[in-house]
Each structure stands twice: as structure tokens, then as C-alpha cells.
Scaffold this motif. Sequence first.
Motif, mmCIF file in Angstrom:
data_model
loop_
_atom_site.group_PDB
_atom_site.id
_atom_site.type_symbol
_atom_site.label_atom_id
_atom_site.label_comp_id
_atom_site.label_asym_id
_atom_site.label_seq_id
_atom_site.Cartn_x
_atom_site.Cartn_y
_atom_site.Cartn_z
ATOM 1 N N ASN A 112 -58.445 4.027 -1.721
ATOM 2 C CA ASN A 112 -58.479 4.662 -3.047
ATOM 3 C C ASN A 112 -58.557 3.611 -4.148
ATOM 4 O OD1 ASN A 112 -58.207 7.084 -1.799
ATOM 5 N ND2 ASN A 112 -56.152 7.542 -2.546
ATOM 6 N N ARG A 113 -57.761 2.564 -3.950
ATOM 7 C CA ARG A 113 -57.704 1.484 -4.942
ATOM 8 C C ARG A 113 -59.096 0.881 -5.157
ATOM 9 N NH1 ARG A 113 -56.155 -4.608 -4.478
ATOM 10 N NH2 ARG A 113 -57.045 -4.410 -2.411
ATOM 11 N N LYS A 114 -59.760 0.580 -4.019
ATOM 12 C CA LYS A 114 -61.077 -0.068 -4.123
ATOM 13 C C LYS A 114 -62.093 0.875 -4.751
ATOM 14 C CE LYS A 114 -60.360 -3.251 -0.340
ATOM 15 N NZ LYS A 114 -60.086 -3.173 1.091
ATOM 16 N N LEU A 115 -62.074 2.124 -4.292
ATOM 17 C CA LEU A 115 -63.027 3.123 -4.781
ATOM 18 C C LEU A 115 -62.898 3.290 -6.301
ATOM 19 C CD1 LEU A 115 -64.960 5.043 -3.268
ATOM 20 C CD2 LEU A 115 -63.129 6.731 -3.231
ATOM 21 N N LEU A 116 -61.660 3.415 -6.752
ATOM 22 C CA LEU A 116 -61.419 3.657 -8.175
ATOM 23 C C LEU A 116 -61.709 2.394 -8.993
ATOM 24 C CD1 LEU A 116 -60.389 5.959 -9.987
ATOM 25 C CD2 LEU A 116 -58.110 4.990 -9.780
ATOM 26 N N TYR A 117 -61.257 1.255 -8.489
ATOM 27 C CA TYR A 117 -61.465 0.007 -9.233
ATOM 28 C C TYR A 117 -62.958 -0.285 -9.382
ATOM 29 C CZ TYR A 117 -61.070 -4.848 -10.700
ATOM 30 O OH TYR A 117 -61.176 -6.027 -11.406
ATOM 31 N N ASP A 118 -63.690 -0.179 -8.269
ATOM 32 C CA ASP A 118 -65.133 -0.445 -8.326
ATOM 33 C C ASP A 118 -65.814 0.574 -9.236
ATOM 34 O OD1 ASP A 118 -64.674 -2.494 -6.618
ATOM 35 O OD2 ASP A 118 -65.458 -1.505 -4.811
ATOM 36 N N GLY A 119 -65.411 1.840 -9.083
ATOM 37 C CA GLY A 119 -66.020 2.903 -9.891
ATOM 38 C C GLY A 119 -65.776 2.678 -11.385
ATOM 39 N N LEU A 120 -64.551 2.396 -11.739
ATOM 40 C CA LEU A 120 -64.214 2.281 -13.172
ATOM 41 C C LEU A 120 -64.773 0.998 -13.788
ATOM 42 C CD1 LEU A 120 -60.589 3.712 -13.517
ATOM 43 C CD2 LEU A 120 -62.784 4.861 -13.649
ATOM 44 N N THR A 121 -64.694 -0.105 -13.040
ATOM 45 C CA THR A 121 -65.211 -1.356 -13.627
ATOM 46 C C THR A 121 -66.741 -1.276 -13.772
ATOM 47 O OG1 THR A 121 -65.099 -2.356 -11.435
ATOM 48 C CG2 THR A 121 -63.339 -2.927 -12.944
ATOM 49 N N SER A 122 -67.407 -0.602 -12.812
ATOM 50 C CA SER A 122 -68.866 -0.527 -12.954
ATOM 51 C C SER A 122 -69.265 0.385 -14.120
ATOM 52 C CB SER A 122 -69.537 -0.101 -11.647
ATOM 53 O OG SER A 122 -69.198 1.235 -11.394
ATOM 54 N N LEU A 123 -68.337 1.222 -14.560
ATOM 55 C CA LEU A 123 -68.614 2.040 -15.751
ATOM 56 C C LEU A 123 -68.271 1.276 -17.034
ATOM 57 C CD1 LEU A 123 -67.183 5.478 -14.541
ATOM 58 C CD2 LEU A 123 -69.569 5.000 -15.103
ATOM 59 N N GLY A 124 -67.750 0.069 -16.875
ATOM 60 C CA GLY A 124 -67.450 -0.757 -18.046
ATOM 61 C C GLY A 124 -65.992 -0.731 -18.469
ATOM 62 N N PHE A 125 -65.124 0.006 -17.726
ATOM 63 C CA PHE A 125 -63.703 0.014 -18.084
ATOM 64 C C PHE A 125 -63.048 -1.295 -17.645
ATOM 65 C CE2 PHE A 125 -64.417 4.688 -17.785
ATOM 66 C CZ PHE A 125 -64.087 5.002 -19.095
ATOM 67 N N GLU A 126 -62.095 -1.738 -18.446
ATOM 68 C CA GLU A 126 -61.365 -2.960 -18.096
ATOM 69 C C GLU A 126 -60.071 -2.555 -17.390
ATOM 70 O OE1 GLU A 126 -59.862 -6.422 -20.795
ATOM 71 O OE2 GLU A 126 -61.750 -5.641 -21.600
ATOM 72 N N CYS A 127 -59.917 -2.960 -16.131
ATOM 73 C CA CYS A 127 -58.731 -2.554 -15.360
ATOM 74 C C CYS A 127 -58.007 -3.794 -14.853
ATOM 75 C CB CYS A 127 -59.123 -1.760 -14.112
ATOM 76 S SG CYS A 127 -60.348 -0.488 -14.392
ATOM 77 N N VAL A 128 -56.682 -3.701 -14.776
ATOM 78 C CA VAL A 128 -55.920 -4.750 -14.088
ATOM 79 C C VAL A 128 -56.069 -4.432 -12.605
ATOM 80 C CG1 VAL A 128 -53.632 -5.747 -13.735
ATOM 81 C CG2 VAL A 128 -54.294 -4.928 -16.003
ATOM 82 N N LYS A 129 -56.592 -5.380 -11.812
ATOM 83 C CA LYS A 129 -56.794 -5.064 -10.395
ATOM 84 C C LYS A 129 -55.434 -4.938 -9.719
ATOM 85 C CE LYS A 129 -59.616 -5.786 -6.462
ATOM 86 N NZ LYS A 129 -60.607 -6.548 -5.729
ATOM 87 N N PRO A 130 -55.112 -3.755 -9.188
ATOM 88 C CA PRO A 130 -53.772 -3.589 -8.612
ATOM 89 C C PRO A 130 -53.609 -4.427 -7.342
ATOM 90 C CG PRO A 130 -54.914 -1.466 -8.851
ATOM 91 C CD PRO A 130 -55.923 -2.542 -9.052
ATOM 92 N N GLU A 131 -52.476 -5.098 -7.265
ATOM 93 C CA GLU A 131 -52.159 -5.853 -6.039
ATOM 94 C C GLU A 131 -51.204 -5.066 -5.164
ATOM 95 O OE1 GLU A 131 -50.551 -8.869 -8.710
ATOM 96 O OE2 GLU A 131 -51.817 -10.324 -7.673
ATOM 97 N N GLY A 132 -50.531 -4.086 -5.765
ATOM 98 C CA GLY A 132 -49.553 -3.294 -5.019
ATOM 99 C C GLY A 132 -49.281 -1.973 -5.710
ATOM 100 N N ALA A 133 -48.340 -1.201 -5.154
ATOM 101 C CA ALA A 133 -48.006 0.171 -5.610
ATOM 102 C C ALA A 133 -49.269 1.040 -5.550
ATOM 103 C CB ALA A 133 -47.361 0.158 -6.995
ATOM 104 N N PHE A 134 -49.286 2.169 -6.258
ATOM 105 C CA PHE A 134 -50.523 2.968 -6.250
ATOM 106 C C PHE A 134 -50.913 3.417 -7.643
ATOM 107 C CE2 PHE A 134 -47.504 5.957 -3.749
ATOM 108 C CZ PHE A 134 -46.835 6.371 -4.900
ATOM 109 N N TYR A 135 -50.862 2.427 -8.568
ATOM 110 C CA TYR A 135 -51.208 2.703 -9.955
ATOM 111 C C TYR A 135 -52.258 1.716 -10.447
ATOM 112 C CZ TYR A 135 -46.701 5.053 -9.518
ATOM 113 O OH TYR A 135 -45.666 5.841 -9.086
ATOM 114 N N MET A 136 -53.155 2.223 -11.309
ATOM 115 C CA MET A 136 -54.121 1.330 -11.940
ATOM 116 C C MET A 136 -53.885 1.371 -13.448
ATOM 117 S SD MET A 136 -58.136 0.942 -11.120
ATOM 118 C CE MET A 136 -57.795 1.131 -9.413
#
Length: 394
Positions: A309-333
Motif C-alpha cells: 500500500n505504501r509503495k502504491l500510494l507513494y508512487d501514485g501521489l508523487t507522480s501526480l506532483g504531491f510532495e510526500c514524506v516517504k514513510p519508513e514505518g507505521a501506516f501513515y503518509m
Amino acid sequence: MIAKKMVSYVEGSSVIRAMFEEGKKLAKEFGPENVYDFSLGNPSVEPPVKVKEVIKSVLDNSSPNFVHGYMSNSGYEEVREAIANHLNKLHGTNFNMSNILMTVGAAGGLNVILKSLIDPGDEVMVIAPYFGEYNNYIANFDGVVVKVDPNPPTFQPNLADFEARITAKTKAVIVNTPNNPTGVIYSEETIKKMAEILVAKEKEFGTSIYLIADEPYRELAYDGAEVVYLTKYYHNTVVGYSYSKSLSLPGERIGYLVMPDELDDAENIKAAANVANRILGFVNAPSLMQLAVKDCLEEKTNVKAYDNNRKLLYDGLTSLGFECVKPEGAFYMWVKAPDGDDKAFAAKAKEFNLLVVPGSTFFGPGYVRIAYCVSEDMIKRSLPAFGKLAECYK
Ligand code: PLP
């Protein structure tokens, strides 16, 4: 008339309730498959199969008066001993049964240790952004919340601000790693520096400053990231653990506190925590769950599912131009509001049936929290809606 102190709590909790109600309303209007609720930290992964087997076996094979009875306020001795041994094996520590107190989740544990330590007016430091309930727990004992400023873009603790805000009245510091809401894991270097600062400040003020490690997300670490065990870095560390996320048992309310012998005034703190567990009204942690976790110490949740889920969401959101802190743990972005206004960003997201929590709720404005403990399918279905949201900020 309700107590004056409760008025603001009730008002605060209605904000969260309003969000929950809003989700239900949207689901009715658009169909549940078209609403993307990323607001709650309720695990989507089921508990390991063994949990159910062990519960059945405990019920079938033990005397009901034992399984359902009172025990020592600190918990069953064999459970605490098994946990101490398990921790020693994992972390090379030297705990015994007397260092472990079974609690009603991490929330129960935090309240027990704060009740044991805090006199009215004592300062308790928290590192922003942080789990907002800490404010309420600290207020329960008339402690004073001292916030350490957020430290973007890494969101490791802001050490200069941390050091500057410690005073002679600082009694405790709560740290939460892996972190809710940022998903950041505090590095070993950060922890070492925090420990150095605390040791120096204890010396300067002639006080004891207790580090409370709130660790419900300890097991949720990705890409081999290390979550250091804080008792090994600082003598005055109390650890609060929970099985809410690690075994997906949040409703069962089970966890424990670790109070090492190295603590200043260790014997009195252990005794106080035992009494606090009772007089806060918990009396003891749920008996059946204590016995269940004892036989599930080696069980692990499906970290891989959250990682996907983490990878799917991170890749999806960053490719849309959103700036995200890449989560290293827990289940929050932790996602930056493109124009810096987290409340407006969360409100705009809701127009596309995306429910996310404004960072201001966690004392980290300018960002929103996306809880990705949801189905993979929902993340996939939500990406076009995030795409429309991104369009609004182009
Ligand atoms: N601490 C943090 C940082 C949390 O995120 C939560 C729950 O989400 C808790 C404590 C409380 O957890 P528990 O269910 O173990 O009481």
C-alpha cells in the motif's frame, strides 16, 4: 452540568466524529465504493490465524476462574516473564517479570506511567507533529504540554528546539517512533543525541527526566529500517508497547509497559504503576488477551500488505506532483498541502470523496495525514480522485 475540563474535550472529539459522520453520509450518497476514507488508523490486515487458535485453546484448556479472574494488577506473572524473556532475546536487554506491567493498550500504558510520574505543573515534552491524544493524557494529571517544533522536511526531532525547551520542570518526554502521523523512524543518531541532551540537562538541573517511548508501531518498519530500542540508549526510559497494530487487536485493548531497573527511583515507579493501573479503573489488562499474547510472541502481522500500500500510494501521489514524506514505518503518509493550507487541502480532497486528516490535528500544520491501512483495491480506485485533486492545484 458536565465538568468544565470536559467541555473542550467533547468539542474536540466532535470534530473527529463529524469526519466519521461525513464519511457515512458520502458513502450513502455516492456508494461506499466511491468514497475513499483514509482517516482512521484501524488495521486493515486481519490478526494472524494463530491468535484465534490460541484464544480457543486458552478457553478450552484453562479453568474459567483463572482465565476470567482478577490477577495481580500488573498482570499474570507467567505472561510478564514470557514478555521479559522475549525482549531480552530480541534486544539483548536484561528484563525480568518485575519490569513488565500489562496494560490496556498503549493508551492505558501512557496514562499509567503519566499518573505515576506527573505532579500538577510538571512539564511533559512532545515532538510535533504528534498523536493529539497525548494532550488529553497529560491534562488528565494536570501536566503542562511543551511542544517541540516540527522539523521539515525530514521530521526527525528538532534537536536544537528540544534542547532549548527543557527546563527544571521537565519531568518526561514522549517519543513515538515509528511515528504517527509522519511515518518517520527516528534514526539511531537522533536517539543518541537526544540521550546526550537529556543526560546533560538532568545534570544541569539535578532532576530526573523520563523518556517515554510510545511504540505501537515498532513492528511496522519497511525496507529493513532499524527501530532502535530506547532503553539501551538512555537510562531513564520507559517503553509503552501495544498489540493494537502489531497483531491487529485494537479493540481488545492489550499492551504493556517496560520499566527497567536502571530508572531513577525504579522500585517506587514500578509500585506506583501497579497502583495506577488499579486506581485509574483499569484494575488489570484484559485477562484472556494477556494469556493470548503470551503464546503469540513470535507472531507477526502482514507487514508486506502495508508495504505494498505504501509503495502504491507513494508512487501514485508523487507522480501526480504531491510532495510526500516517504514513510519508513507505521501506516501513515504525511503529504504537503500544495499551498500550505492543510485544512483547505483536506476540505478540497473531500470534494472528491477523499477523506484525509489535516496536519493541524497533530500540531503539524501545512500537511495532511493519509492512513494507508486500507485495502489495496481502495488505494487503486482512489488514484483518479487524487488526480482530480492535483488538477486543482496546477
Ligand atoms: N500512540 C499512538 C502514536 C497511536 O497512534 C495510538 C493509536 O492509534 C496509540 C498510542 C493508542 O494505541 P492503543 O490502541 O494501543 O491504545
